[in-house]
Design an enzyme around this catalytic site. Structure first.
Site, PDB file in Angstrom:
ATOM      1  N   GLU A 117      -0.664   0.299   9.273  1.00  0.00           N
ATOM      2  CA  GLU A 117       0.462  -0.591   9.535  1.00  0.00           C
ATOM      3  C   GLU A 117       0.679  -0.798  11.035  1.00  0.00           C
ATOM      4  O   GLU A 117       0.982  -1.907  11.481  1.00  0.00           O
ATOM      5  CB  GLU A 117       1.742  -0.031   8.901  1.00  0.00           C
ATOM      6  CG  GLU A 117       1.709   0.063   7.388  1.00  0.00           C
ATOM      7  CD  GLU A 117       1.692  -1.294   6.687  1.00  0.00           C
ATOM      8  OE1 GLU A 117       1.811  -2.327   7.380  1.00  0.00           O
ATOM      9  OE2 GLU A 117       1.549  -1.322   5.453  1.00  0.00           O
ATOM     10  N   ASP A 257      -8.125  -4.145  -0.797  1.00  0.00           N
ATOM     11  CA  ASP A 257      -8.119  -5.587  -0.511  1.00  0.00           C
ATOM     12  C   ASP A 257      -8.674  -5.976   0.854  1.00  0.00           C
ATOM     13  O   ASP A 257      -9.685  -6.686   0.975  1.00  0.00           O
ATOM     14  CB  ASP A 257      -6.699  -6.150  -0.690  1.00  0.00           C
ATOM     15  CG  ASP A 257      -5.630  -5.315  -0.003  1.00  0.00           C
ATOM     16  OD1 ASP A 257      -5.963  -4.353   0.711  1.00  0.00           O
ATOM     17  OD2 ASP A 257      -4.436  -5.627  -0.183  1.00  0.00           O
ATOM     18  N   GLU A 350       4.636  -7.061  -8.494  1.00  0.00           N
ATOM     19  CA  GLU A 350       3.579  -6.230  -7.912  1.00  0.00           C
ATOM     20  C   GLU A 350       2.442  -6.000  -8.907  1.00  0.00           C
ATOM     21  O   GLU A 350       1.293  -5.875  -8.509  1.00  0.00           O
ATOM     22  CB  GLU A 350       4.150  -4.899  -7.448  1.00  0.00           C
ATOM     23  CG  GLU A 350       5.055  -4.993  -6.234  1.00  0.00           C
ATOM     24  CD  GLU A 350       4.306  -5.337  -4.956  1.00  0.00           C
ATOM     25  OE1 GLU A 350       4.081  -4.432  -4.134  1.00  0.00           O
ATOM     26  OE2 GLU A 350       3.937  -6.520  -4.784  1.00  0.00           O
ATOM     27  N   GLU A 371       0.524 -13.291   0.277  1.00  0.00           N
ATOM     28  CA  GLU A 371      -0.884 -13.503  -0.074  1.00  0.00           C
ATOM     29  C   GLU A 371      -1.137 -14.780  -0.867  1.00  0.00           C
ATOM     30  O   GLU A 371      -2.107 -15.513  -0.615  1.00  0.00           O
ATOM     31  CB  GLU A 371      -1.413 -12.291  -0.852  1.00  0.00           C
ATOM     32  CG  GLU A 371      -1.694 -11.074   0.004  1.00  0.00           C
ATOM     33  CD  GLU A 371      -0.441 -10.311   0.406  1.00  0.00           C
ATOM     34  OE1 GLU A 371      -0.507  -9.520   1.373  1.00  0.00           O
ATOM     35  OE2 GLU A 371       0.607 -10.516  -0.250  1.00  0.00           O
ATOM     36  N   THR A 461      -5.102  -9.710   8.957  1.00  0.00           N
ATOM     37  CA  THR A 461      -4.492  -9.496   7.643  1.00  0.00           C
ATOM     38  C   THR A 461      -2.970  -9.528   7.710  1.00  0.00           C
ATOM     39  O   THR A 461      -2.301  -9.634   6.695  1.00  0.00           O
ATOM     40  CB  THR A 461      -4.979  -8.171   7.022  1.00  0.00           C
ATOM     41  OG1 THR A 461      -4.689  -8.158   5.621  1.00  0.00           O
ATOM     42  CG2 THR A 461      -4.328  -6.975   7.708  1.00  0.00           C
TER      43      THR A 461
END
Length: 614
Positions: A117, A257, A350, A371, A461
């Site tokens: 993060e 991912d 989710e 996304e 990302t």
């Protein structure tokens, strides 16, 4: 009473949502302009709410109009928002924000932070803003700027480096910014957490001329890829000391991912062929074993037996990645399937169970994830199909009528009743509204840094803008699909694949052909045709990653079992992440069939919390 209010709130949402949709069947140019302006207002509603009620804490609590520290206590949302301010052309607030950060931000603090993060949000945010603020060509150059953000980024990255000191090269998940890795730190990390660092660290190496940052993140990728299964699949969680997979579920969503995402994007940004080799093999395996047209499932990485028939919201980035790879047809079908879940609930939960066609137990929330919007933008950019503007309009309606709160936008804790949660992730400003704004601005006739600026941009990302400047992108000019950037001499070419038809078949659906650009200089002597149809054409070597670089996976030994479907236990080599072998390595084949009949009941299973693609 609270239950009644929730029901009434939900019914009001349905009514307003229907009215919003009834304005027009298709988005007109004038409506696209209005939607672009509406998204801009959405950004400032949330950004101003943060600056007024939460700054300099990390994130906003949009219901109570308060702030909270969530990551490190250093104005996270402001850092994450910098390049969005620049993209919107807000020179005044971009300048004042950069100047405040340069004067006040320090990382010499006793805080233990997530490597993943912190890299994608903070390091990426600082680097993107630095590249914009320091370059006259961007139109947002700050005259008084003197590389303060770059200095901060380098200081931060050096504080993260101790996490990479492991036998495998795969980093710990967390590190203390002042004291390094704690002796009790968990040795388990996710594949995404260890393999989604190459862009930010690589850009930093190019800007500082210090190769250490790029080297450690490439070693992390090699450490993960060396431990792939014989099917070229990677698992979800791994022990960074032993290299043993602690969770062998392979998929394209949670925990994995952005590992796939950064393989392709690292090649596109840096021109490093090794990332392209790995991406080709990883993508081919994913399409062969995980793709159940139009959905994706999770399978055991050794046997390919389906263990997790679930759509999770993080999978929604995949169609956008396929656009960058030139594999458009399956991207269109998958996006349509994913959006059908959004239409059903007004948001994507989710987890959505494909066996029961219902929201997965314990995974009912929508934390403002970008996304699906990201993939919508890329598909519209590639096809100019107006249906994607309709998708964008529906998403705006959902956010406005379901998630808008007094000071910002709230998480949805339950997509079935639209109950709100008092939290707003920084990525809402870094990504969610950014991709929506880009979508509608593209429809109007783009006038922004990304579409009309001096460089081609790769989005991290976290949605941060990383330009392919000569200093960063050392590759000679080449021709790739590159998100529909190939203008002019475009034509579709159908090439014979080096692989058999069986390996191109993905549950009855062939991987679609990609685009080939002509008229660009290309040293074709170094390349062969692509082993996977639909990927970047003209640049895909026929050799495998192992043949080209002498790096193979760490072998596993099958042990006898009474149950044919029992999981195999890897024999772990506890030395280095990479096994260097001779040039005569045999081709790693994609043998083995996906056992689609072996669907295990999973409706009550919980997903393990992990670093996710923001």
């Amino acid at each position: 009473m609270k239950t009644l209010n929730s029901v009434l709130q939900f019914l009001l949402f349905i009514l307003l949502f229907s009215l919003h949709k009834a304005v027009a069947n298709g988005v007109t140019p004038e409506e696209a302009r209005q939607l672009r302006d509406e998204v801009r207002e959405m950004f400032y509603h949330a950004f101003d709410g943060y600056m007024e009620h939460a700054f300099p804490l990390d994130e906003l609590r949009p219901l109570s109009c308060e702030g909270e520290d969530t990551l490190g206590g250093y104005a996270l949302t402001l850092i994450d928002s910098l390049d969005t301010l620049a993209l919107l052309g807000d020179r005044e607030r971009f300048t004042s924000s950069v100047e405040w950060i340069g004067k006040n931000l320090r990382f010499d603090i006793n805080k233990t932070v997530s490597i993943f993060e912190t890299s994608i949000r903070v390091l990426g945010g600082l680097l993107s803003a630095h590249l914009i603020a320091s370059d006259y060509a961007t139109g947002m150059r700050i005259p008084s700027y003197d590389n303060q953000l770059l200095d901060l980024a380098e200081d931060l990255a050096r504080r993260l480096l101790p996490a990479f000191d492991t036998p495998t090269g795969i980093p710990f998940g967390s590190v203390n910014l002042k004291y390094g890795v704690d002796e009790h730190e968990s040795k388990i990390t996710s594949t995404a957490g260890g393999g989604t660092l190459t862009l930010e660290f690589g850009v930093l190496s190019r800007l500082t001329n210090d190769p250490i940052f790029e080297q450690v993140t490439k070693n992390a990728v090699r450490g993960l890829w060396a431990r792939r299964s014989k099917l070229n699949l990677v698992g979800a969680h791994i022990n960074v000391f032993t290299g043993e997979w602690t969770q062998k579920d392979a998929g394209i969503g949670t925990s994995i991912d952005s590992f796939y995402e950064y393989l392709l994007k690292a090649y596109l940004l840096f021109g490093d062929e090794e990332y392209l080799f790995i991406f080709q093999e990883a993508y081919s395996a994913a399409m062969h074993y995980l793709y159940n047209d139009p959905w994706y499932v999770e399978v055991n990485m050794d046997s390919a037996a389906i263990v997790w028939p679930l759509f999770n919201s993080l999978q929604a980035f995949w169609p956008g990645l396929q656009v960058l790879a030139g594999d458009i047809d399956p991207a269109i079908r998958t996006h349509t399937a994913f959006f059908s879940v959004w239409k059903r609930y007004g948001f994507t939960p989710e987890g959505f169970n494909l066996a029961t066609l219902s929201v997965q137990h314990g995974q009912k929330s929508y934390p403002l994830r970008p996304e699906l919007i990201e993939s919508t933008y890329w598909l519209y950019k590639a096809t100019r199909d107006p249906r994607y503007l309709d998708v964008g309009r529906d998403i705006v309606a959902s956010l406005q009528y379901g998630a808008r709160c007094p000071c910002g936008y709230c998480h949805i804790s339950d997509v079935e009743n639209h109950k709100r949660e008092d939290h707003m992730e920084s990525f809402f400003l870094a990504e969610t509204v950014k991709y929506l704004w880009l979508l509608f601005d593209l429809a109007v006739g783009p006038d922004n840094l990304v579409e009309n600026g001096p460089y081609k941009y790769i989005f991290s990302t976290e949605g941060h803008l990383l330009p392919a400047t000569p200093q960063i992108s050392l590759l000679q000019e080449h021709c790739s699909y590159f998100g529909a950037y190939c203008h002019g001499n475009l034509k579709e070419e159908h090439r014979a694949s080096d692989k058999s038809a069986d390996s191109q078949e993905t549950n009855g659906s062939r991987v679609s052909e990609g685009w080939v650009c002509r008229g660009f200089p290309l040293d074709s002597s170094s390349f062969d045709s692509s082993p996977v149809s639909g990927l970047i054409k003209g640049l895909c070597p026929g050799l495998t990653h192992a043949q080209k670089y002498g790096i193979s996976y760490i072998a596993s030994v099958d042990k006898p079992s009474e149950d044919d479907s029992a999981k195999q236990k890897d024999t772990v080599v506890q030395s280095h992440a990479i096994v260097v072998v001779s040039d005569q390595i045999a081709n790693q084949s994609l043998s083995g069939d996906s056992n689609t009949d072996n669907v295990k009941e999973s409706s009550e299973r919980e997903l393990e919390s992990d670093p996710s693609q923001s």
